[in-house]
Design a protein around this motif. Structure first.
Motif, PDB file in Angstrom:
ATOM      1  N   TYR A 122       0.834  -1.205   0.000  1.00 56.63           N
ATOM      2  CA  TYR A 122       0.000   0.000   0.000  1.00 56.63           C
ATOM      3  C   TYR A 122       0.871   1.258   0.000  1.00 56.63           C
ATOM      4  CZ  TYR A 122      -3.514   3.413   1.389  1.00 56.63           C
ATOM      5  OH  TYR A 122      -4.337   4.515   1.434  1.00 56.63           O
ATOM      6  N   ASP A 123       1.890   1.282   0.852  1.00 59.17           N
ATOM      7  CA  ASP A 123       2.778   2.445   0.917  1.00 59.17           C
ATOM      8  C   ASP A 123       3.487   2.661  -0.414  1.00 59.17           C
ATOM      9  OD1 ASP A 123       2.036   2.836   3.533  1.00 59.17           O
ATOM     10  OD2 ASP A 123       3.842   1.927   4.390  1.00 59.17           O
ATOM     11  N   TRP A 124       3.928   1.574  -1.042  1.00 58.01           N
ATOM     12  CA  TRP A 124       4.635   1.683  -2.325  1.00 58.01           C
ATOM     13  C   TRP A 124       3.708   2.227  -3.409  1.00 58.01           C
ATOM     14  CZ3 TRP A 124       4.270  -0.201  -7.282  1.00 58.01           C
ATOM     15  CH2 TRP A 124       5.411  -0.056  -8.085  1.00 58.01           C
ATOM     16  N   LEU A 125       2.479   1.729  -3.445  1.00 58.01           N
ATOM     17  CA  LEU A 125       1.509   2.203  -4.442  1.00 58.01           C
ATOM     18  C   LEU A 125       1.231   3.695  -4.259  1.00 58.01           C
ATOM     19  CD1 LEU A 125      -1.015  -0.787  -4.327  1.00 58.01           C
ATOM     20  CD2 LEU A 125       0.497  -0.217  -6.245  1.00 58.01           C
ATOM     21  N   ARG A 126       1.048   4.113  -3.013  1.00 59.89           N
ATOM     22  CA  ARG A 126       0.790   5.534  -2.750  1.00 59.89           C
ATOM     23  C   ARG A 126       2.002   6.384  -3.104  1.00 59.89           C
ATOM     24  NH1 ARG A 126      -1.492   7.625   2.614  1.00 59.89           N
ATOM     25  NH2 ARG A 126      -1.619   9.435   1.265  1.00 59.89           N
ATOM     26  N   HIS A 127       3.193   5.893  -2.736  1.00 65.02           N
ATOM     27  CA  HIS A 127       4.421   6.640  -3.018  1.00 65.02           C
ATOM     28  C   HIS A 127       4.587   6.881  -4.515  1.00 65.02           C
ATOM     29  CE1 HIS A 127       8.590   7.968  -2.701  1.00 65.02           C
ATOM     30  NE2 HIS A 127       8.893   7.103  -3.636  1.00 65.02           N
ATOM     31  N   ASN A 128       4.171   5.912  -5.314  1.00 62.18           N
ATOM     32  CA  ASN A 128       4.315   6.019  -6.761  1.00 62.18           C
ATOM     33  C   ASN A 128       3.094   6.647  -7.448  1.00 62.18           C
ATOM     34  OD1 ASN A 128       6.950   4.552  -7.840  1.00 62.18           O
ATOM     35  ND2 ASN A 128       6.224   3.395  -6.068  1.00 62.18           N
ATOM     36  N   GLY A 129       2.156   7.122  -6.647  1.00 63.68           N
ATOM     37  CA  GLY A 129       1.026   7.844  -7.185  1.00 63.68           C
ATOM     38  C   GLY A 129       0.046   7.003  -7.975  1.00 63.68           C
ATOM     39  N   LEU A 130       0.007   5.704  -7.700  1.00 59.89           N
ATOM     40  CA  LEU A 130      -0.900   4.818  -8.424  1.00 59.89           C
ATOM     41  C   LEU A 130      -2.300   4.853  -7.810  1.00 59.89           C
ATOM     42  CD1 LEU A 130       1.630   1.920  -8.823  1.00 59.89           C
ATOM     43  CD2 LEU A 130       0.595   3.175 -10.712  1.00 59.89           C
ATOM     44  N   PRO A 131      -3.341   4.805  -8.632  1.00 59.81           N
ATOM     45  CA  PRO A 131      -4.709   4.825  -8.111  1.00 59.81           C
ATOM     46  C   PRO A 131      -5.047   3.501  -7.428  1.00 59.81           C
ATOM     47  CG  PRO A 131      -4.723   4.517 -10.496  1.00 59.81           C
ATOM     48  CD  PRO A 131      -3.296   4.759 -10.109  1.00 59.81           C
ATOM     49  N   ILE A 132      -5.482   3.560  -6.181  1.00 60.27           N
ATOM     50  CA  ILE A 132      -5.675   2.370  -5.362  1.00 60.27           C
ATOM     51  C   ILE A 132      -7.131   2.251  -4.925  1.00 60.27           C
ATOM     52  CG2 ILE A 132      -4.811   1.052  -3.377  1.00 60.27           C
ATOM     53  CD1 ILE A 132      -2.578   3.202  -3.158  1.00 60.27           C
ATOM     54  N   ALA A 133      -7.632   1.032  -4.909  1.00 59.82           N
ATOM     55  CA  ALA A 133      -8.897   0.711  -4.249  1.00 59.82           C
ATOM     56  C   ALA A 133      -8.622  -0.461  -3.313  1.00 59.82           C
ATOM     57  CB  ALA A 133      -9.973   0.342  -5.265  1.00 59.82           C
ATOM     58  N   VAL A 134      -8.971  -0.316  -2.047  1.00 58.12           N
ATOM     59  CA  VAL A 134      -8.756  -1.385  -1.074  1.00 58.12           C
ATOM     60  C   VAL A 134     -10.034  -2.222  -0.972  1.00 58.12           C
ATOM     61  CG1 VAL A 134      -8.251  -1.960   1.334  1.00 58.12           C
ATOM     62  CG2 VAL A 134      -7.046  -0.060   0.205  1.00 58.12           C
ATOM     63  N   ILE A 135      -9.895  -3.526  -1.208  1.00 54.73           N
ATOM     64  CA  ILE A 135     -11.026  -4.447  -1.157  1.00 54.73           C
ATOM     65  C   ILE A 135     -10.794  -5.420  -0.001  1.00 54.73           C
ATOM     66  CG2 ILE A 135     -12.495  -5.984  -2.485  1.00 54.73           C
ATOM     67  CD1 ILE A 135     -12.033  -3.231  -3.810  1.00 54.73           C
ATOM     68  N   ALA A 136     -11.691  -5.408   0.974  1.00 58.89           N
ATOM     69  CA  ALA A 136     -11.575  -6.288   2.140  1.00 58.89           C
ATOM     70  C   ALA A 136     -12.440  -7.523   1.915  1.00 58.89           C
ATOM     71  CB  ALA A 136     -12.007  -5.549   3.401  1.00 58.89           C
ATOM     72  N   THR A 137     -11.796  -8.640   1.638  1.00 61.47           N
ATOM     73  CA  THR A 137     -12.509  -9.859   1.268  1.00 61.47           C
ATOM     74  C   THR A 137     -12.840 -10.740   2.477  1.00 61.47           C
ATOM     75  OG1 THR A 137     -10.460 -11.090   0.912  1.00 61.47           O
ATOM     76  CG2 THR A 137     -11.363  -9.890  -0.987  1.00 61.47           C
ATOM     77  N   LYS A 138     -13.600 -11.799   2.194  1.00 65.05           N
ATOM     78  CA  LYS A 138     -13.957 -12.834   3.164  1.00 65.05           C
ATOM     79  C   LYS A 138     -14.845 -12.293   4.276  1.00 65.05           C
ATOM     80  CE  LYS A 138      -9.905 -15.498   1.859  1.00 65.05           C
ATOM     81  NZ  LYS A 138      -8.933 -16.521   2.194  1.00 65.05           N
ATOM     82  N   ALA A 139     -15.729 -11.351   3.907  1.00 63.86           N
ATOM     83  CA  ALA A 139     -16.638 -10.759   4.884  1.00 63.86           C
ATOM     84  C   ALA A 139     -17.563 -11.801   5.498  1.00 63.86           C
ATOM     85  CB  ALA A 139     -17.462  -9.656   4.229  1.00 63.86           C
ATOM     86  N   ASP A 140     -17.856 -12.875   4.757  1.00 65.49           N
ATOM     87  CA  ASP A 140     -18.746 -13.915   5.268  1.00 65.49           C
ATOM     88  C   ASP A 140     -18.112 -14.734   6.387  1.00 65.49           C
ATOM     89  OD1 ASP A 140     -17.742 -16.717   3.635  1.00 65.49           O
ATOM     90  OD2 ASP A 140     -17.206 -14.797   2.746  1.00 65.49           O
ATOM     91  N   LYS A 141     -16.815 -14.583   6.575  1.00 64.70           N
ATOM     92  CA  LYS A 141     -16.111 -15.381   7.576  1.00 64.70           C
ATOM     93  C   LYS A 141     -16.146 -14.759   8.972  1.00 64.70           C
ATOM     94  CE  LYS A 141     -14.771 -18.218   4.326  1.00 64.70           C
ATOM     95  NZ  LYS A 141     -15.426 -19.544   4.168  1.00 64.70           N
ATOM     96  N   ILE A 142     -16.683 -13.547   9.084  1.00 65.27           N
ATOM     97  CA  ILE A 142     -16.788 -12.906  10.394  1.00 65.27           C
ATOM     98  C   ILE A 142     -18.225 -12.417  10.583  1.00 65.27           C
ATOM     99  CG2 ILE A 142     -14.366 -12.200  10.473  1.00 65.27           C
ATOM    100  CD1 ILE A 142     -15.257  -9.372   9.717  1.00 65.27           C
ATOM    101  N   PRO A 143     -18.692 -12.268  11.830  1.00 62.31           N
ATOM    102  CA  PRO A 143     -20.051 -11.770  12.060  1.00 62.31           C
ATOM    103  C   PRO A 143     -20.230 -10.355  11.513  1.00 62.31           C
ATOM    104  CG  PRO A 143     -19.134 -12.735  14.068  1.00 62.31           C
ATOM    105  CD  PRO A 143     -18.001 -12.624  13.084  1.00 62.31           C
ATOM    106  N   ARG A 144     -21.431 -10.074  11.047  1.00 63.33           N
ATOM    107  CA  ARG A 144     -21.734  -8.743  10.529  1.00 63.33           C
ATOM    108  C   ARG A 144     -21.419  -7.661  11.563  1.00 63.33           C
ATOM    109  NH1 ARG A 144     -25.335  -6.711   6.499  1.00 63.33           N
ATOM    110  NH2 ARG A 144     -25.806  -8.877   5.939  1.00 63.33           N
ATOM    111  N   SER A 145     -21.605  -7.980  12.838  1.00 60.50           N
ATOM    112  CA  SER A 145     -21.382  -7.000  13.909  1.00 60.50           C
ATOM    113  C   SER A 145     -19.918  -6.560  13.997  1.00 60.50           C
ATOM    114  CB  SER A 145     -21.827  -7.576  15.254  1.00 60.50           C
ATOM    115  OG  SER A 145     -21.095  -8.760  15.568  1.00 60.50           O
ATOM    116  N   GLN A 146     -19.002  -7.349  13.396  1.00 59.63           N
ATOM    117  CA  GLN A 146     -17.576  -7.010  13.446  1.00 59.63           C
ATOM    118  C   GLN A 146     -17.091  -6.289  12.192  1.00 59.63           C
ATOM    119  OE1 GLN A 146     -15.021 -10.302  14.476  1.00 59.63           O
ATOM    120  NE2 GLN A 146     -16.380 -11.046  16.080  1.00 59.63           N
ATOM    121  N   TRP A 147     -17.948  -6.134  11.200  1.00 68.98           N
ATOM    122  CA  TRP A 147     -17.508  -5.569   9.926  1.00 68.98           C
ATOM    123  C   TRP A 147     -16.865  -4.191  10.087  1.00 68.98           C
ATOM    124  CZ3 TRP A 147     -22.035  -6.799   5.983  1.00 68.98           C
ATOM    125  CH2 TRP A 147     -22.007  -8.169   5.695  1.00 68.98           C
ATOM    126  N   GLN A 148     -17.583  -3.280  10.705  1.00 67.74           N
ATOM    127  CA  GLN A 148     -17.081  -1.909  10.804  1.00 67.74           C
ATOM    128  C   GLN A 148     -15.822  -1.823  11.670  1.00 67.74           C
ATOM    129  OE1 GLN A 148     -18.083   0.569   8.852  1.00 67.74           O
ATOM    130  NE2 GLN A 148     -19.395  -1.034   7.962  1.00 67.74           N
TER     131      GLN A 148
END
Length: 206
Positions: free
Chosen positions: A127-153
């Motif tokens: 992430y730091d390298w991508l930002r340092h080089n000015g690349l457009p980033i989208a962070v995708i947090a996967t495997k949401a089904d593996k934790i309770p909805r109450s812990q998402w946020q």
């Protein structure tokens, strides 16, 4: 709605093998076994188009998938696999660095994070390298089904804080199992890829 055409094009080992049609490219980067292939398959409503390597961390190719003849998903080799030698890691770094910094059709890098755990040192470094080089980033947090909805946020907050993300930059919560985050991801694609003079691809629905 659905994707009408999705096909594997090539496992490229260098610039000489990259497609020359100048279609926009969206790269997926992340740790080995973080779920990049599952994410691609869910987005295009296919089960096995994108496949996981039988030797995690060993793949040193960029896997190109052409979607509706409009853009490419580019599956970047996974990092952080414990059994990969320091020499292999260095080779991976040079290979990926050249692609990410020199590839003109690249429109965005989707950094895939396992939402169940705080981002690793390798995730943070990427992430730091991508930002340092000015690349457009989208962070995708996967495997949401593996934790309770109450812990998402709570877990998303940990992802944001660990990576040091600027306020306002989104984290898209995703699950390949349930389809959580599909609409947000396709909206991101819609905003990223230029659909000049062409019909947009249809968005897969449940």
């Amino acid at each position: 709605m659905k994707v009408k055409q999705a096909e594997f094009i090539i496992s490229a080992v260098g610039p000489g093998q990259y497609p020359e049609d100048a279609l926009p490219e969206i790269a997926l980067a992340g740790r080995s076994n973080v779920g990049k292939s599952s994410l691609i398959n869910r987005l295009i409503s296919r089960k096995n188009l994108a496949r996981t390597s039988s030797q995690p961390g060993k793949t040193q190719t960029l896997n190109y998938y052409r979607i509706n003849d409009f853009f490419y998903f580019v599956d970047v080799p996974g990092y952080g696999y414990a059994k990969v030698s320091r020499t292999e890691r260095a080779a991976w770094g040079r290979f990926i660095e050249r692609y990410l910094t020199d590839r003109e059709p690249l429109r965005k890098v989707m950094l895939i994070i396992d939402v169940r755990h705080p981002p690793s040192k390798d995730d943070q470094a990427m992430y730091d390298w991508l930002r340092h080089n000015g690349l457009p980033i989208a962070v995708i947090a996967t495997k949401a089904d593996k934790i309770p909805r109450s812990q998402w946020q709570k877990n998303i907050k940990i992802v944001r804080e660990t990576l040091g993300m600027p306020k306002g930059d989104p984290v898209i919560l995703f699950s390949a199992e349930t389809g959580q985050g599909l609409d947000e991801l396709w909206q991101l694609l819609d905003e990223t890829v230029e659909w000049i003079g062409e019909e947009k691809p249809e968005i897969p629905q449940e």
